[in-house]
Write a protein that holds these residues in place. Structure first.
Motif, PDB file in Angstrom:
ATOM      1  N   ILE A 320    -145.501  52.475 -28.971  1.00 35.97           N
ATOM      2  CA  ILE A 320    -145.196  51.185 -29.593  1.00 35.97           C
ATOM      3  C   ILE A 320    -144.141  51.363 -30.684  1.00 35.97           C
ATOM      4  CG2 ILE A 320    -146.120  49.252 -30.941  1.00 35.97           C
ATOM      5  CD1 ILE A 320    -148.788  49.683 -29.598  1.00 35.97           C
ATOM      6  N   GLU A 321    -144.248  52.414 -31.450  1.00 32.08           N
ATOM      7  CA  GLU A 321    -143.364  52.613 -32.592  1.00 32.08           C
ATOM      8  C   GLU A 321    -142.011  53.202 -32.219  1.00 32.08           C
ATOM      9  OE1 GLU A 321    -146.015  53.185 -36.521  1.00 32.08           O
ATOM     10  OE2 GLU A 321    -146.097  54.906 -35.163  1.00 32.08           O
ATOM     11  N   ASN A 322    -141.945  53.941 -31.100  1.00 31.58           N
ATOM     12  CA  ASN A 322    -140.740  54.733 -30.851  1.00 31.58           C
ATOM     13  C   ASN A 322    -140.052  54.497 -29.510  1.00 31.58           C
ATOM     14  OD1 ASN A 322    -141.033  56.288 -33.334  1.00 31.58           O
ATOM     15  ND2 ASN A 322    -142.799  57.253 -32.328  1.00 31.58           N
ATOM     16  N   MET A 323    -140.733  53.923 -28.539  1.00 33.33           N
ATOM     17  CA  MET A 323    -140.159  53.806 -27.203  1.00 33.33           C
ATOM     18  C   MET A 323    -139.297  52.547 -27.095  1.00 33.33           C
ATOM     19  SD  MET A 323    -142.161  53.919 -23.536  1.00 33.33           S
ATOM     20  CE  MET A 323    -142.670  55.637 -23.763  1.00 33.33           C
ATOM     21  N   GLU A 324    -138.139  52.678 -26.485  1.00 29.09           N
ATOM     22  CA  GLU A 324    -137.291  51.517 -26.254  1.00 29.09           C
ATOM     23  C   GLU A 324    -138.042  50.505 -25.390  1.00 29.09           C
ATOM     24  OE1 GLU A 324    -134.458  50.683 -27.668  1.00 29.09           O
ATOM     25  OE2 GLU A 324    -134.595  52.540 -28.839  1.00 29.09           O
ATOM     26  N   THR A 325    -137.844  49.227 -25.670  1.00 27.28           N
ATOM     27  CA  THR A 325    -138.670  48.182 -25.079  1.00 27.28           C
ATOM     28  C   THR A 325    -138.596  48.155 -23.562  1.00 27.28           C
ATOM     29  OG1 THR A 325    -138.441  46.880 -27.101  1.00 27.28           O
ATOM     30  CG2 THR A 325    -139.178  45.706 -25.133  1.00 27.28           C
ATOM     31  N   ALA A 326    -137.437  48.439 -22.984  1.00 23.20           N
ATOM     32  CA  ALA A 326    -137.318  48.443 -21.524  1.00 23.20           C
ATOM     33  C   ALA A 326    -138.240  49.484 -20.894  1.00 23.20           C
ATOM     34  CB  ALA A 326    -135.870  48.698 -21.124  1.00 23.20           C
ATOM     35  N   GLU A 327    -138.364  50.645 -21.524  1.00 20.38           N
ATOM     36  CA  GLU A 327    -139.268  51.687 -21.028  1.00 20.38           C
ATOM     37  C   GLU A 327    -140.717  51.359 -21.374  1.00 20.38           C
ATOM     38  OE1 GLU A 327    -138.576  54.376 -19.054  1.00 20.38           O
ATOM     39  OE2 GLU A 327    -136.697  53.255 -18.900  1.00 20.38           O
ATOM     40  N   PHE A 328    -140.914  50.790 -22.564  1.00 15.95           N
ATOM     41  CA  PHE A 328    -142.262  50.434 -22.993  1.00 15.95           C
ATOM     42  C   PHE A 328    -142.875  49.396 -22.045  1.00 15.95           C
ATOM     43  CE2 PHE A 328    -145.138  47.789 -25.647  1.00 15.95           C
ATOM     44  CZ  PHE A 328    -146.071  48.760 -25.967  1.00 15.95           C
ATOM     45  N   GLU A 329    -142.064  48.486 -21.568  1.00 11.83           N
ATOM     46  CA  GLU A 329    -142.540  47.463 -20.639  1.00 11.83           C
ATOM     47  C   GLU A 329    -143.195  48.101 -19.416  1.00 11.83           C
ATOM     48  OE1 GLU A 329    -140.750  43.658 -18.085  1.00 11.83           O
ATOM     49  OE2 GLU A 329    -139.512  44.714 -19.558  1.00 11.83           O
ATOM     50  N   LYS A 330    -142.631  49.180 -18.917  1.00 13.98           N
ATOM     51  CA  LYS A 330    -143.186  49.866 -17.754  1.00 13.98           C
ATOM     52  C   LYS A 330    -144.570  50.444 -18.073  1.00 13.98           C
ATOM     53  CE  LYS A 330    -138.523  51.213 -16.259  1.00 13.98           C
ATOM     54  NZ  LYS A 330    -137.621  52.369 -16.038  1.00 13.98           N
ATOM     55  N   ILE A 331    -144.731  50.962 -19.292  1.00 17.22           N
ATOM     56  CA  ILE A 331    -146.013  51.517 -19.711  1.00 17.22           C
ATOM     57  C   ILE A 331    -147.082  50.427 -19.738  1.00 17.22           C
ATOM     58  CG2 ILE A 331    -147.257  52.585 -21.645  1.00 17.22           C
ATOM     59  CD1 ILE A 331    -145.415  54.547 -20.337  1.00 17.22           C
ATOM     60  N   VAL A 332    -146.742  49.276 -20.295  1.00 16.40           N
ATOM     61  CA  VAL A 332    -147.693  48.165 -20.396  1.00 16.40           C
ATOM     62  C   VAL A 332    -148.104  47.677 -19.013  1.00 16.40           C
ATOM     63  CG1 VAL A 332    -148.038  45.808 -21.230  1.00 16.40           C
ATOM     64  CG2 VAL A 332    -146.830  47.472 -22.658  1.00 16.40           C
ATOM     65  N   ILE A 333    -147.132  47.491 -18.134  1.00 21.15           N
ATOM     66  CA  ILE A 333    -147.434  47.026 -16.775  1.00 21.15           C
ATOM     67  C   ILE A 333    -148.333  48.028 -16.061  1.00 21.15           C
ATOM     68  CG2 ILE A 333    -146.433  46.558 -14.507  1.00 21.15           C
ATOM     69  CD1 ILE A 333    -143.982  45.410 -15.986  1.00 21.15           C
ATOM     70  N   SER A 334    -148.043  49.319 -16.217  1.00 20.93           N
ATOM     71  CA  SER A 334    -148.850  50.355 -15.585  1.00 20.93           C
ATOM     72  C   SER A 334    -150.294  50.309 -16.101  1.00 20.93           C
ATOM     73  CB  SER A 334    -148.250  51.734 -15.852  1.00 20.93           C
ATOM     74  OG  SER A 334    -149.068  52.759 -15.327  1.00 20.93           O
ATOM     75  N   SER A 335    -150.477  50.143 -17.410  1.00 20.92           N
ATOM     76  CA  SER A 335    -151.829  50.077 -17.978  1.00 20.92           C
ATOM     77  C   SER A 335    -152.584  48.868 -17.438  1.00 20.92           C
ATOM     78  CB  SER A 335    -151.762  50.014 -19.503  1.00 20.92           C
ATOM     79  OG  SER A 335    -151.346  51.252 -20.045  1.00 20.92           O
ATOM     80  N   LEU A 336    -151.918  47.738 -17.373  1.00 20.17           N
ATOM     81  CA  LEU A 336    -152.571  46.534 -16.848  1.00 20.17           C
ATOM     82  C   LEU A 336    -152.955  46.708 -15.382  1.00 20.17           C
ATOM     83  CD1 LEU A 336    -150.392  43.794 -18.555  1.00 20.17           C
ATOM     84  CD2 LEU A 336    -152.870  44.035 -18.789  1.00 20.17           C
ATOM     85  N   GLU A 337    -152.078  47.303 -14.606  1.00 19.83           N
ATOM     86  CA  GLU A 337    -152.374  47.497 -13.190  1.00 19.83           C
ATOM     87  C   GLU A 337    -153.513  48.492 -12.999  1.00 19.83           C
ATOM     88  OE1 GLU A 337    -148.598  48.613 -11.589  1.00 19.83           O
ATOM     89  OE2 GLU A 337    -147.957  46.516 -11.270  1.00 19.83           O
ATOM     90  N   GLU A 338    -153.473  49.607 -13.730  1.00 16.92           N
ATOM     91  CA  GLU A 338    -154.514  50.627 -13.585  1.00 16.92           C
ATOM     92  C   GLU A 338    -155.851  50.141 -14.136  1.00 16.92           C
ATOM     93  OE1 GLU A 338    -153.415  54.411 -15.127  1.00 16.92           O
ATOM     94  OE2 GLU A 338    -151.604  54.576 -13.901  1.00 16.92           O
ATOM     95  N   GLY A 339    -155.807  49.380 -15.225  1.00 15.42           N
ATOM     96  CA  GLY A 339    -157.045  48.945 -15.865  1.00 15.42           C
ATOM     97  C   GLY A 339    -157.775  47.845 -15.133  1.00 15.42           C
ATOM     98  N   THR A 340    -157.089  47.186 -14.190  1.00 15.57           N
ATOM     99  CA  THR A 340    -157.715  46.074 -13.465  1.00 15.57           C
ATOM    100  C   THR A 340    -157.809  46.323 -11.969  1.00 15.57           C
ATOM    101  OG1 THR A 340    -155.577  44.934 -13.220  1.00 15.57           O
ATOM    102  CG2 THR A 340    -156.877  44.406 -15.172  1.00 15.57           C
TER     103      THR A 340
END
Length: 380
Positions: A320-340
């Motif tokens: 959250i503090e250091n990753m560029e938003t375009a790359e961070f978006e991929k992390i968030v989508i991956s967490s949502l997909e894996e978590g559900t």
């Protein structure tokens, strides 16, 4: 759904319109930008947009520690000395010393104006004789009555924008934090009998408090901190059953007796202790840290334990503090997909921690905004 309904449905493993997105400690209630105290980092203007975002858009979980009111005298009161002072840089120091037989047990801490944390400079137990002396300290059998006003006040303040949870340290947390980490691991490994005596002492007091709180505040979410002290690399996984399950399971059963939802907070390498975490009877776990901080993927935990545990996580604060938003978006989508993915109980998108510095970077704000944006538009 209201944000409160969404969270409670996720916690109960019921259907939701979308996964909740919680900012963990950043809930917009605890952070007061109008408080001018020099130790309040949140009065810096850089924090205002995130506080507003938490209030208006996040599924808020506000945690409260419960204090107790008692008419009986604290048996440690006459044995305790407190010293406090500020240094030339404005840092606040506190030293609490307890006379334990012929020994003095001292905990010293420091709080800096620009960092929202308290640093422990000296731990009270430094050797086995200190440990024995601490175990022998008197404690009252009368725990008193829980002060539930902070929970009720917070619930009134946030309305249907979220929920208020109860924050608690387990016996292992209280005992482990008597030591620096090196001394703790040596003591836990080499003196199991003595360590159990300490854990039992804490447990006997805590089970009374847990029942009093659970009875007065039924049907709430709880966060139980401390089990990570029995995870690798600190201890071998076999100690998790001894030092966590043995003491936390009865506490969790008591919480559930009154309709509560106990969630275990456990950073680090949890893969080898997941079966034991389930054995405690908890309904959920956070923050399910991804490698390299942890050693298990969210997808693995969802597949193997999603029918037993509500999962909270697993966005690393460093990202959250250091990753560029375009790359961070991929992390968030991956967490949502894996978590559900597949069948299972609920999932709450949540960071592993929160920023603690006075200045919040614009990149950090953008990434929090991106978490909300993606969660709001996520389709199962």
């Amino acid at each position: 759904m209201t944000r409160k309904e969404r969270l409670m449905s996720a916690i109960k493993g019921e259907k939701v319109d979308r996964p909740p997105v919680c900012f963990y400690e950043i809930n917009g209630l605890n952070q007061d930008p109008d408080n001018k105290d020099r130790f309040n980092i949140y009065n810096d203007p850089s924090w205002y947009p995130l506080i507003r975002l938490a209030r208006e858009k996040s599924d808020r979980i506000v945690l409260r520690h419960i204090e107790f009111k008692t008419q009986s005298e604290d048996p440690l009161a006459l044995l305790t000395t407190v010293k406090e002072y500020f240094d030339e840089k404005g840092s606040f120091f506190r030293s609490i010393s307890i006379k334990a037989g012929n020994r003095t047990l001292t905990r010293s801490t420091r709080r800096d104006p620009d960092i929202d944390t308290t640093w422990t400079l000296e731990h009270p137990v430094k050797d086995i004789d200190d440990f024995r002396a601490w175990i022998d300290l008197p404690q009252s059998d009368n725990v008193g009555e829980p002060d539930i006003a902070p929970v009720l006040d917070a619930e009134k303040a946030i309305g249907d924008s979220g929920i208020v949870g109860i924050d608690m340290a387990d016996p292992l947390c209280e005992v482990a934090e008597l030591f620096n980490m090196g001394d703790y691991t040596v003591m836990a490994l080499t003196e199991p009998e003595l360590f159990h005596r300490a854990l039992q002492k804490v447990f006997e007091n805590k089970i009374k408090k847990v029942e009093a709180i659970a009875r007065a505040l039924p049907n709430r979410l709880w966060r139980i901190c401390g089990p990570e002290y029995a995870c690798p690399p600190y201890l071998h996984p076999k100690f998790f059953k001894e030092y966590v399950v043995r003491y936390d399971k009865p506490l969790i059963e008591m919480i559930k007796k009154y309709g509560g939802f106990p969630r275990i907070h456990c950073h680090g390498r949890i893969k080898e202790v997941l079966d034991d975490i389930v054995a405690t009877g908890c309904i959920g776990i956070d923050p399910v840290e991804p490698p390299p901080q942890g050693n298990v993927s969210l997808a693995y935990v969802r597949e193997k334990y999603g029918d037993k545990l509500v999962l909270f996580g697993n966005i690393e604060l460093a990202d959250i503090e250091n990753m560029e938003t375009a790359e961070f978006e991929k992390i968030v989508i991956s967490s949502l997909e894996e978590g559900t993915r597949g069948e299972g109980k609920g999932f709450v998108l949540m960071p592993t921690a929160a920023p603690i510095g006075r200045k919040l970077k614009p990149l950090t704000l953008r990434n929090y905004e991106k978490m909300v944006e993606i969660a709001e538009n996520f389709l199962y």
